[in-house]
Design a protein around this motif. Structure first.
Motif, mmCIF file in Angstrom:
data_model
loop_
_atom_site.group_PDB
_atom_site.id
_atom_site.type_symbol
_atom_site.label_atom_id
_atom_site.label_comp_id
_atom_site.label_asym_id
_atom_site.label_seq_id
_atom_site.Cartn_x
_atom_site.Cartn_y
_atom_site.Cartn_z
ATOM 1 N N SER A 2 47.379 43.230 33.901
ATOM 2 C CA SER A 2 47.346 43.605 35.323
ATOM 3 C C SER A 2 46.083 44.407 35.609
ATOM 4 O O SER A 2 45.550 45.081 34.730
ATOM 5 C CB SER A 2 48.605 44.425 35.632
ATOM 6 N N TYR B 83 50.630 39.009 48.379
ATOM 7 C CA TYR B 83 51.733 39.629 47.629
ATOM 8 C C TYR B 83 52.706 40.341 48.564
ATOM 9 O O TYR B 83 53.902 40.367 48.304
ATOM 10 C CB TYR B 83 51.189 40.657 46.619
ATOM 11 N N GLU C 297 38.670 38.574 46.344
ATOM 12 C CA GLU C 297 39.213 39.766 47.002
ATOM 13 C C GLU C 297 38.211 40.864 47.346
ATOM 14 O O GLU C 297 38.342 42.011 46.908
ATOM 15 C CB GLU C 297 40.318 40.373 46.131
ATOM 16 N N TYR D 283 53.603 38.924 35.425
ATOM 17 C CA TYR D 283 53.668 38.000 36.565
ATOM 18 C C TYR D 283 53.882 36.548 36.129
ATOM 19 O O TYR D 283 54.130 35.680 36.952
ATOM 20 C CB TYR D 283 52.347 38.015 37.332
HETATM 21 C C1 BGP Z 1 45.118 40.663 42.857
HETATM 22 C C2 BGP Z 1 44.067 40.278 41.862
HETATM 23 C C3 BGP Z 1 44.562 39.836 40.543
HETATM 24 C C4 BGP Z 1 45.895 40.382 40.133
HETATM 25 C C5 BGP Z 1 46.866 40.682 41.237
HETATM 26 C C6 BGP Z 1 48.023 41.589 40.895
HETATM 27 O O1 BGP Z 1 44.648 41.699 43.653
HETATM 28 O O2 BGP Z 1 43.230 39.266 42.355
HETATM 29 O O3 BGP Z 1 43.523 39.954 39.636
HETATM 30 O O4 BGP Z 1 45.877 41.218 39.075
HETATM 31 O O5 BGP Z 1 46.267 41.227 42.361
HETATM 32 O O6 BGP Z 1 47.616 42.925 40.894
HETATM 33 P P1 BGP Z 1 47.922 43.896 39.709
HETATM 34 O O7 BGP Z 1 47.411 43.246 38.485
HETATM 35 O O8 BGP Z 1 47.198 45.159 39.992
HETATM 36 O O9 BGP Z 1 49.389 44.084 39.689
#
Ligand code: BGP
Length: 484
Positions: A436, A301, A169, A445
């Motif tokens: 997270s 997402y 990312e 998740y």
């Molecule tokens: C992505 C990342 C992950 C993960 C996910 C959910 O951006 O690659 O590492 O954590 O998002 O995001 P968050 O944990 O902030 O809810």
């Protein structure tokens, strides 16, 4: 929403995903030293009460049980990352034998269970030693050190791992650079560094692609990008143009590097005009062009939305906010580039508690669009719903919202495949509950529940969620007949 699906190809890789610092724990065990995420998450604990990265889901000690559970689900792939600071605790120099052995044990266990390892070389967790030595990603020195690390890892595990992803990312690192990278306080006002760091990562990505091609016969390599298709707020031409601008700077700017070996012209022109463009040294673009990708990993997402933002002459940019409380509507702000675009809420989509839009059709749109533009095989490396799950006294977790979310997205992916998109794998986020990146451990998740809180790691006991049983059924039927 209702949906149905026909069966996926037999060789489709049904998987699930995690990352090292978010799941492993054992932050200072068996020779591992601090990564920048250990330090960032200590601050998060002090300032926000989110768990540190010390224990997380204690996968380091539970990995055999986790692999067993993954096999029970029928997973055919597991996407995880290697912690640079476990394998090379000082960032450079001698590898750490126990850290190296851990990933051998994990990979061997996966392979014995018929689960294909999909390895990410870097997922936000630079060794802290490199931050102390030269500031970490802000320095170009990191490129040479990454090359040595990547060469070691790819040589070490290359005979067991076919699928390699490089850097997780980059697009999100630019957006949220101080959470994803440790940036010394005195440099945080310098937004050009966001793009400079990204340039260093582009060099690392190309080097890693070349290394896989050199060291892993038959290997496949690509980046993993955090991707949101961007819709115009209205059909006004100004909003449509703004959405195109946002796409160019937030999406195209990365994909064009991976597949065309160049920066997107419009995005670079915008960055140049605002003093944000990366400093490019002679030979950089040739190196970037040489590192061809065989595939692309996508973390999807949510879709996002943009509208026109008049140039008010201030040139005052703002960067995306974050919802730290998990109460809908608490998003602290939207990215704004006067004269180019402004991000905004999409009034047509429901959101989760952290204001992330829920949009399965966005997944189909993304896959078809990227396939049309670049024509390379794709894999979903992350897709999932963050939620406040509850463990019942009799040891169950009823998460119909997650089943609904995943089902609709799998169906969307299948529609894209039926329109010709070549998909290798689907790896929802996450195999097990984990830390997270933005909201501690209470935002969950996983398909597997981990019993712990932000304050108390307890014993990290595992429980199968309803979504675990559901996903097991999906895989057993090769994805056929999904419906609500
Ligand atoms: C992505 C990342 C992950 C993960 C996910 C959910 O951006 O690659 O590492 O954590 O998002 O995001 P968050 O944990 O902030 O809810």
């Amino acid at each position: 929403m209702s949906y149905t699906t026909t069966a996926f190809p037999k060789d489709f890789l049904w998987g699930a995903s995690t990352s090292a610092y978010q799941v492993e724990g054992a932050a200072l065990e068996d020779g591992k030293k601090l990564s920048q995420q250990d330090v960032i998450n200590q601050d998060n604990y002090r300032e926000r009460g989110f768990a540190t990265a010390e224990v997380t889901s204690d996968h380091y000690h539970h990995f055999r049980e986790d692999v067993e559970l993954m096999a029970e689900m029928g997973l055919r792939a597991y996407r995880f990352s290697i912690a640079w600071s476990r394998v090379m605790p000082d960032g450079t120099g001698e590898p750490n034998p126990k850290g190296v052995q851990f990933y051998h044990d994990l990979i061997d266990d996966l392979v014995e269970h018929g689960i294909e390892p999909i390895v990410t070389l870097y997922h936000y967790d630079l060794p802290w030693a490199l931050v102390e030595r030269y500031g970490g990603w802000v320095s170009r020195q990191v490129v040479d050190d990454f090359e040595a690390y990547a060469r070691f890892v790819i040589s070490e595990y290359g005979d067991k791992v076919k699928y390699w992803t490089t850097i997780n990312e980059q697009s999100i690192i630019v957006q949220y650079w101080t959470q994803k990278c440790y940036v010394p306080k005195e440099l945080r006002g310098n937004n050009q560094l966001r793009y400079q760091i990204n340039h260093h990562m582009n060099l690392c990505h190309a080097i890693a692609c070349n290394l896989v091609h050199e060291l892993v016969p038959g290997g496949m390599v690509g980046s993993v990008i955090g991707y949101s298709p961007i819709y115009p707020l209205t059909s006004r031409a100004e909003d449509v143009m703004a959405a195109q601008n946002a796409h160019d700077l937030r999406n195209g700017y990365y994909l064009d590097i991976y597949f065309k070996g160049k920066y997107t012209d419009s995005a670079l022109a915008y960055l140049d005009a605002h003093g944000l463009a990366p400093k490019i040294e002679p030979g950089d673009m040739e190196l970037i062009k040489s590192g061809t990708s065989d595939m692309l990993g996508l973390n999807y997402y949510a879709s996002e939305c943009a509208c026109a933002c008049p140039d008010d002459g201030t040139h005052e940019m703002r960067w995306n906010g974050v919802n730290l409380t998990g109460k809908k509507g608490a998003m602290s702000g939207f990215e704004t580039h006067p004269g180019f675009y402004q991000m905004c809420k999409n009034p047509n989509l429901e959101t989760n508690d952290w204001d992330w839009a829920i949009d399965p059709i966005g997944m189909e749109y993304m896959l078809r669009d990227i396939w049309m533009r670049y024509g390379k095989p794709l894999m979903i490396c992350e897709n999932g719903l963050g939620a406040y799950d509850q463990l019942t006294p009799d040891g169950h977790v009823h998460d119909p919202y997650r089943i609904d979310y995943l089902g609709c997205h799998i169906a969307a992916m299948k529609r894209a495949m039926d329109y010709g998109v070549q998909m290798i794998a689907y790896c929802p986020w996450s195999a097990v509950d984990l830390l997270s990146t933005s909201n501690g451990v209470k935002k969950r998740y996983g398909l597997i529940y981990v019993d712990r809180t932000d304050d108390d790691p307890k014993e990290c006991k595992r429980y199968r969620k309803d979504s675990f049983e559901w996903y097991k059924g999906v895989i057993a039927r090769d994805g056929a007949g999904l419906e609500l």
